[in-house]
Every structure is written in C-alpha cells, then in structure tokens.
Design a protein around this motif. Sequence first.
Motif, short mmCIF file in Angstrom:
data_model
loop_
_atom_site.label_atom_id
_atom_site.label_comp_id
_atom_site.label_asym_id
_atom_site.label_seq_id
_atom_site.Cartn_x
_atom_site.Cartn_y
_atom_site.Cartn_z
N GLU A 98 0.83 -1.21 0.00
CA GLU A 98 0.00 0.00 0.00
C GLU A 98 0.86 1.26 0.00
O GLU A 98 0.54 2.24 -0.65
CB GLU A 98 -0.95 0.00 1.20
N ALA A 99 1.97 1.23 0.70
CA ALA A 99 2.88 2.38 0.72
C ALA A 99 3.52 2.58 -0.66
O ALA A 99 3.70 3.71 -1.11
CB ALA A 99 3.97 2.19 1.77
N ARG A 136 2.10 1.77 -3.52
CA ARG A 136 1.04 2.34 -4.36
C ARG A 136 0.90 3.84 -4.11
O ARG A 136 0.79 4.63 -5.04
CB ARG A 136 -0.29 1.66 -4.07
N ARG A 137 0.89 4.23 -2.84
CA ARG A 137 0.75 5.64 -2.49
C ARG A 137 1.93 6.45 -3.04
O ARG A 137 1.76 7.54 -3.55
CB ARG A 137 0.63 5.80 -0.99
N PHE A 138 3.13 5.90 -2.92
CA PHE A 138 4.31 6.58 -3.45
C PHE A 138 4.18 6.77 -4.96
O PHE A 138 4.43 7.86 -5.48
CB PHE A 138 5.58 5.77 -3.14
N GLN A 189 1.48 6.84 -6.74
CA GLN A 189 0.41 7.79 -7.01
C GLN A 189 0.87 9.23 -6.74
O GLN A 189 0.62 10.12 -7.54
CB GLN A 189 -0.82 7.46 -6.16
N ASP A 190 1.55 9.43 -5.63
CA ASP A 190 2.02 10.78 -5.26
C ASP A 190 3.04 11.33 -6.26
O ASP A 190 3.12 12.53 -6.49
CB ASP A 190 2.65 10.78 -3.86
#
Length: 119
Positions: free
Chosen positions: A75-76, A78-80, A82-83
């Motif tokens: 999940e981290a 994916r967030r990275f 996306q960011d």
Amino acid sequence: MREAPRKVQFTDLEQIAKCGDASDRANICRALGNGSAKSSKEILARKKSPGTAVKDPVEAASGKLNDAYSRAPKEARRRFAQDHSDELLELLGEDVSIKSDQAPEIDAEIVPFTSKRAG
C-alpha cells in the motif's frame, strides 16, 4: 574510553555503532581511549589511502531508494507511485498528460479465433 584524555562525543559513539567492521570499531575505541585521535571520523579517514575509489553519490542514493522501496508495504508503494506519478512518467519519457483513469490508445489487430473443440 571512560578514562580517555578527551571526552568521547555522542557522534563518535554513533560512528562506532554504525561501523560494520569489528577491527574498525576496535581501532576507533583504542585511538579515542588513548587520546591519539580527536574523533572517530579522523580515525576512519586515516584508513582511507590516496587513490581509493570514491563512491558515486547517484549510485548511493539509488541504492537507498531501492532499499526503502523494497522494504515498504504494498500500500505504501502504491501511495508513493500515485504521489509521484507525474514525475515518474516524465522520467520514463512517457506523456505526462496520460492519467491513470485514461487508457492510452494502442494500435492492435483483431485476429479471429476458432476453437477446434466446438462441435
């Protein structure tokens, strides 16, 4: 080291803790204890000989990024992604205007298929 002529600084203790080689740790402790060096950095600098290969800062940063990314949960990651998607796409040479909700146009050929099982 408690009886050293100069008080051992916290940064020296940190350097000792980070030191991977046991002989380097022993050399640092001995030199700080008998007063032949002022800091752990000085001792490690003595060890480096002239002409020693200098580590590439880009390679070091790349290694740190790879390590952090590989240790992060999914999940981290994916967030990275996306960011930082715009910058990552730019670095990869892709069109930044393509967003995740838009599918890029792909030239494709439709090939007919018939099954031999059809009966």
